[in-house]
Design an enzyme around this catalytic site. Sequence first.
Site, PDB file in Angstrom:
ATOM      1  N   HIS A 160      11.785  52.784  51.628  1.00  0.00           N
ATOM      2  CA  HIS A 160      12.297  54.144  51.433  1.00  0.00           C
ATOM      3  C   HIS A 160      12.640  54.386  49.968  1.00  0.00           C
ATOM      4  CE1 HIS A 160      13.362  54.027  55.946  1.00  0.00           C
ATOM      5  NE2 HIS A 160      12.189  54.605  55.749  1.00  0.00           N
ATOM      6  N   GLU A 163      16.263  54.396  48.248  1.00  0.00           N
ATOM      7  CA  GLU A 163      17.119  53.219  48.396  1.00  0.00           C
ATOM      8  C   GLU A 163      16.865  52.258  47.235  1.00  0.00           C
ATOM      9  OE1 GLU A 163      16.189  52.107  52.437  1.00  0.00           O
ATOM     10  OE2 GLU A 163      16.734  54.110  53.135  1.00  0.00           O
ATOM     11  N   HIS A 287      17.018  47.527  52.873  1.00  0.00           N
ATOM     12  CA  HIS A 287      17.251  48.975  52.872  1.00  0.00           C
ATOM     13  C   HIS A 287      18.692  49.201  52.428  1.00  0.00           C
ATOM     14  CE1 HIS A 287      13.720  50.398  55.367  1.00  0.00           C
ATOM     15  NE2 HIS A 287      13.650  49.087  55.548  1.00  0.00           N
ATOM     16  N   GLU A 361      20.442  46.251  55.843  1.00  0.00           N
ATOM     17  CA  GLU A 361      20.944  47.495  55.263  1.00  0.00           C
ATOM     18  C   GLU A 361      22.062  47.122  54.297  1.00  0.00           C
ATOM     19  OE1 GLU A 361      19.828  50.522  55.670  1.00  0.00           O
ATOM     20  OE2 GLU A 361      18.689  50.543  57.545  1.00  0.00           O
TER      21      GLU A 361
END
Lengths: 399, 402
Positions: A160, A163, A287, A361
């Site tokens: 992404h 990020e 991420h 994450e």
Amino acid sequence: MKKIKIFLSTFLLILVSVISVYSEEKVRIISFYLDKIKPGQISLLSQLDVIAVGQEKIYAIVNQAEFRAVVKSKFSFNYESIRAFDKEIALPKKGQNGMFHSYRELEKDIHELEKKYPEIFKVTSIGTSIEGRNIYAIKISDNVSQDEKESEILFVGAHHAREWISVEVPYLLAHYLSQEYSSNPEIKKIVDSSEVWFVPLLNPDGLEYSINVYRYWRKNRRDNGNGTFGVDLNRNYGYMWGIDDKGSSPSTYSQVYRGKYPFSEPETAFLRDFMSQRKFAAAVSYHNYSQVILYPWGYTKIISKDRDLFHYLSGEMAKLITNVRENTYGYGQGSLIMYLTNGDYIDWVYGVFNIPSFTIELNPKDFISGGFITPESEIFPVFWENLPAALFLINWAVK
Amino acid sequence: MKKYALIIFILTFPLHFTLHAQSPPLQYEDEAPLGTWNIFGFLSARNLGMGNTAIANSSESSASLFNPALLANLKSFKASITLFAQTSEMFRYSLINTSSIRSSKLGISIFDVGSAGFIFPYKGFTYGVNYFFFESYERPDFVVPYPGQPLNGEFSGNARGINLSVSREIISDLSLGISFNYIAGKRYLKISEEFGSGTSYFDEKSHDLYGWNLGIGFFYRTPFNLNVGASIKSPLRIKTDSEILREFKSPVIEIFQKDTSKDETKKPFLAGLGFSYFLRKNILISSDFIYFPWKKYEYFYFGEKVERNFKSVIEICIGGEYSLLFPKESLHLRIGYFYDPQPLRKTEINYNNFTFGAGVSLGKFRIDGAYSTGSATDVEKISSKKFLISIVYFSGVNDEKD
């Protein structure tokens, strides 16, 4: 209190400068919160070179061996300054992306590392993005030009675009392994016995768009032909792709648009081809944000048959991350602790190759703490925080 | 007088309609000018009406923006002003188009002074001073009403220039002119978002632009009613003082980023060749061929070279003017066509533009109007339309009657 902090900061700065000049030994400054020091920690602290005692923290200067002892002790500590690593790494300093890498900056830095560590560091392009940018893979191993029968593990960043920290963690990890190789026996052992791969920037077009035009850009830069752009790369993989419209969307306007068909995007297709040619033992996709480690499945709430192994591995990694500066990382099955996702990377990796795969994450914990926007001052701390977990997984893969 | 009022009404008639101009569907439109990439100078209404031709065919002070050598043919003081209006619609406007700005067209209207200036002969030389509109960076402001999360965008700015020229006939029927162009402008972009609960983000970029280039032109009046003009412009290096300001603000954290940079855009040299030919005393045809070597275009932004992958293009223009000459006044009718290929490779856009114009000379004044309409041959739904009006004042001889 403010004066004390200023005095202490100045003192530390001078001290680090002096040490930089007179000491050849690699040095790090770490700190411990006074109110969190446990009885068992006192003996360890007494062996360290305590340089300052503040109102809240005690500061110690450590060499490599002491630092490893502190890490192994699993006591909570903070990184204050890492002269040997942080200071030597030239992260980008200017520009719209600040200290985060742009595509060009990353390209330059990884090729410089390849020149600096030719025996263990190799850069290849696994393909090109829609706009023609290279998708680079870094291999770190002894006899790096040879394809040895060693355990392989892959760390991927920036599915992404927005990020940005997810580029820095795998890049710094690659940097760390190559830099520590000659002086750190533990790292040498890991590198000699494995092939550690990194694809730090899977979505270069999206990253450039996020830097240059719209900071919150998420997808790649596919022209969908109807005035919208972008496919969510992390919904474009071929395992359970588009099984429902909850875990991804058929709408090109959506942030989680899954593309016309599985692997419709060159970025995911090239990663598929690359992974299919190798035999990985585990894979991680970085991420942000949420501070959580996710494992398959994402597409269903049904528990996978390897759930216990995934739970153990992610639990150990979460503990190691949390131990560094008490930033709690959660862990669990993606669909259960976050939300449904289909066509995502870790489901495909597990579903097709039957190996553990994790989405990490990174920081921060929630949107109001910054969300996708990571302060530049957090780049190194987030990396240091995640380093023990990455090393743990590499070690697991090797064993 | 009623007759003139009618003519003026006819000339300004297109203003009553929505006007359109092209906008290349770039992926990084923040840098792109509004309308065509191919800018040689700001045209007068007379030149636009004649299919964008000006290199061997211009009769007011804005001639120096195309070919300064043309000034030598203008024997008396002249002042002129050109106003323009255009509305641009952007197909596939791609700034932020996920779930927000979609394929629906976004339009923006601009109305401004295109050029204004004067020329005067002095001791065998003809001098020209011009102000001109160079580029517009205007984009439609937008507000996207995400539920509880409005997203706002503001984009504005333009660049304008000053042109100083001098020209002289160096031998019989051959004149030479040189010009100096100074460009300055500002570009501003801001995107802001409100996330609720006191959490917001903004991204603000401002750019101060300035640069200069030189022009040199030749004009030769052949014995066969054929005039030939050639004009070259040196590369235009636009220096940019850029500043970026980004802030994420919430009840628990403020993340602030500020940086400045000295950037540069290098627009390549330009070369144009023009012809004009009097079929009869009152019928003039003209054509221009302008080479834009966009392959050499360079753009640096915050220390990084931004790849554009442009191709070089040639703009082809052709037009004609028919004049009804009366003892005290004259009426001019114009028509033209120009082919305007854009430098983008991936999304090929080649505009076929048709132009129409009319003008009336009334004593010491001439009033011209022009309207152009174009559409892209390779991209659906992209069109280009604009309207210009020029007022020219002559203090002495009306050169066009020569």
